[in-house]
Motif scaffolding. Structure first.
Motif, PDB file in Angstrom:
ATOM      1  N   TYR A 124       0.830  -1.203   0.000  1.00 12.04           N
ATOM      2  CA  TYR A 124       0.000   0.000   0.000  1.00 12.04           C
ATOM      3  C   TYR A 124       0.865   1.254   0.000  1.00 12.04           C
ATOM      4  CZ  TYR A 124       1.283  -0.502   4.905  1.00 12.04           C
ATOM      5  OH  TYR A 124       2.004  -0.688   6.065  1.00 12.04           O
ATOM      6  N   ASN A 125       0.273   2.326  -0.436  1.00 15.24           N
ATOM      7  CA  ASN A 125       0.928   3.622  -0.340  1.00 15.24           C
ATOM      8  C   ASN A 125      -0.131   4.701  -0.556  1.00 15.24           C
ATOM      9  OD1 ASN A 125       0.917   3.013  -3.324  1.00 15.24           O
ATOM     10  ND2 ASN A 125       1.765   5.072  -3.363  1.00 15.24           N
ATOM     11  N   VAL A 126       0.218   5.915  -0.231  1.00 16.21           N
ATOM     12  CA  VAL A 126      -0.684   7.034  -0.465  1.00 16.21           C
ATOM     13  C   VAL A 126       0.021   8.058  -1.341  1.00 16.21           C
ATOM     14  CG1 VAL A 126      -1.869   6.728   1.739  1.00 16.21           C
ATOM     15  CG2 VAL A 126       0.035   8.330   1.584  1.00 16.21           C
ATOM     16  N   SER A 127      -0.764   8.859  -2.016  1.00 13.45           N
ATOM     17  CA  SER A 127      -0.210   9.972  -2.775  1.00 13.45           C
ATOM     18  C   SER A 127      -1.058  11.215  -2.500  1.00 13.45           C
ATOM     19  CB  SER A 127      -0.184   9.660  -4.281  1.00 13.45           C
ATOM     20  OG  SER A 127      -1.486   9.373  -4.756  1.00 13.45           O
ATOM     21  N   PRO A 128      -0.425  12.383  -2.420  1.00  8.76           N
ATOM     22  CA  PRO A 128       1.017  12.590  -2.600  1.00  8.76           C
ATOM     23  C   PRO A 128       1.820  11.923  -1.480  1.00  8.76           C
ATOM     24  CG  PRO A 128      -0.003  14.561  -1.696  1.00  8.76           C
ATOM     25  CD  PRO A 128      -1.126  13.636  -2.047  1.00  8.76           C
ATOM     26  N   PRO A 129       3.077  11.548  -1.769  1.00  5.99           N
ATOM     27  CA  PRO A 129       3.889  10.825  -0.789  1.00  5.99           C
ATOM     28  C   PRO A 129       4.033  11.548   0.549  1.00  5.99           C
ATOM     29  CG  PRO A 129       4.921  10.750  -2.948  1.00  5.99           C
ATOM     30  CD  PRO A 129       3.784  11.711  -3.061  1.00  5.99           C
ATOM     31  N   GLN A 130       4.036  12.894   0.531  1.00  8.46           N
ATOM     32  CA  GLN A 130       4.203  13.641   1.783  1.00  8.46           C
ATOM     33  C   GLN A 130       3.065  13.388   2.753  1.00  8.46           C
ATOM     34  OE1 GLN A 130       4.251  14.770  -1.354  1.00  8.46           O
ATOM     35  NE2 GLN A 130       5.345  16.719  -1.533  1.00  8.46           N
ATOM     36  N   ALA A 131       1.904  12.990   2.228  1.00  9.24           N
ATOM     37  CA  ALA A 131       0.746  12.767   3.084  1.00  9.24           C
ATOM     38  C   ALA A 131       0.842  11.463   3.858  1.00  9.24           C
ATOM     39  CB  ALA A 131      -0.530  12.776   2.241  1.00  9.24           C
ATOM     40  N   GLY A 132       1.768  10.583   3.478  1.00  2.00           N
ATOM     41  CA  GLY A 132       1.916   9.310   4.172  1.00  2.00           C
ATOM     42  C   GLY A 132       2.210   9.469   5.650  1.00  2.00           C
ATOM     43  N   ALA A 133       2.898  10.527   6.023  1.00  2.29           N
ATOM     44  CA  ALA A 133       3.237  10.759   7.428  1.00  2.29           C
ATOM     45  C   ALA A 133       2.016  11.087   8.267  1.00  2.29           C
ATOM     46  CB  ALA A 133       4.260  11.892   7.533  1.00  2.29           C
ATOM     47  N   TYR A 134       0.905  11.445   7.627  1.00  2.00           N
ATOM     48  CA  TYR A 134      -0.294  11.871   8.355  1.00  2.00           C
ATOM     49  C   TYR A 134      -1.477  10.921   8.144  1.00  2.00           C
ATOM     50  CZ  TYR A 134       2.552  16.075   8.355  1.00  2.00           C
ATOM     51  OH  TYR A 134       3.593  16.956   8.497  1.00  2.00           O
ATOM     52  N   PHE A 135      -1.326   9.926   7.299  1.00  2.00           N
ATOM     53  CA  PHE A 135      -2.402   8.959   7.064  1.00  2.00           C
ATOM     54  C   PHE A 135      -2.147   7.755   7.965  1.00  2.00           C
ATOM     55  CE2 PHE A 135      -5.128   5.916   5.134  1.00  2.00           C
ATOM     56  CZ  PHE A 135      -6.124   6.634   4.482  1.00  2.00           C
ATOM     57  N   VAL A 136      -3.008   7.563   8.957  1.00  2.00           N
ATOM     58  CA  VAL A 136      -2.766   6.552   9.990  1.00  2.00           C
ATOM     59  C   VAL A 136      -3.853   5.482   9.930  1.00  2.00           C
ATOM     60  CG1 VAL A 136      -2.338   6.141  12.439  1.00  2.00           C
ATOM     61  CG2 VAL A 136      -1.804   8.370  11.426  1.00  2.00           C
ATOM     62  N   LYS A 137      -3.428   4.211   9.835  1.00  2.00           N
ATOM     63  CA  LYS A 137      -4.369   3.096   9.796  1.00  2.00           C
ATOM     64  C   LYS A 137      -4.438   2.408  11.155  1.00  2.00           C
ATOM     65  CE  LYS A 137      -2.497   1.252   6.132  1.00  2.00           C
ATOM     66  NZ  LYS A 137      -2.205   0.388   4.976  1.00  2.00           N
TER      67      LYS A 137
END
Length: 208
Positions: A124-137
């Motif tokens: 899995y991944n999120v875009s934009p990549p910078q948002a990955g630090a704030y998307f918490v599962k």
């Protein structure tokens, strides 16, 4: 009368041999150490990404924030299946608007289109990549290997939130959409697929 110097000369080959042995040993130790670092770097890198959101990886959390903010962000959902896996995989919703800090749930559906039991893992991944630090599962089917029996259909929920700390990131102050993407790959397991079809006769396979 000419004098010859025959004292220490024979010792030179033994000294050179010891030097070569030391150098060879050092090189072997270095190669072994680098191999160990390379082997360990894969799980360590994966752990680092899940904790920090580096490279578009999402974070894994245990507890949701106490309160949500008034800001809304649209979450888009994407699904993919790698070659060699006989699954159909898709999000039940293509997009949803969520409050920053609020716990939300989305659903994916996977269907095994073969008659054999099949195992798979999701990246899995999120875009934009910078948002990955704030998307918490908080909950996700991607945390473990998934198994589908022949022709089985499974609901796969994911529980998540967008960290309120995103409000303090000047690079993401105008961010309106985050895309969450999954790809299922065949699991690398030693077990062979099993046919889950019922045997002729009773449920235990014995003739009626």
């Amino acid at each position: 009368m000419t004098q010859t110097n025959e004292g220490p000369a024979p010792a030179a080959p033994r000294s050179m041999g010891r030097r070569h042995a030391v150098v060879a040993g050092a090189c072997a130790a270095f190669i072994a150490a680098m191999a160990g670092v390379t082997y360990a770097s894969v799980p360590l890198y994966a752990m680092f990404c899940s904790l920090t959101g580096f490279g578009g990886s999402t974070r894994v959390g245990q507890v949701a924030p106490a309160a949500a903010s008034g800001r809304e962000i649209s979450i888009s959902f994407d699904a993919n299946v790698a070659p060699g896996l006989t699954w159909a995989f898709s999000p039940d919703q293509r997009e949803m608007a969520v409050k920053v800090g609020a716990t939300s749930m989305a659903h994916y559906t996977a269907v095994n289109r073969s008659s054999l039991e099949t195992r798979a893992n999701a990246t899995y991944n999120v875009s934009p990549p910078q948002a990955g630090a704030y998307f918490v599962k908080l909950q996700c089917f991607c945390f473990s290997e998934q198994t589908l029996a022949g022709n089985e259909k499974m609901d796969m929920p994911v529980v998540f939130y967008v960290d309120p700390a995103i409000e303090n990131d000047p690079d993401l102050k105008n961010l309106s959409t985050i895309t969450l993407s999954y790809t299922f790959f065949p699991a690398k397991t030693a077990d062979k697929p099993e046919v889950r079809a019922s045997a002729p006769g009773g449920s235990d396979g014995k003739p009626l």
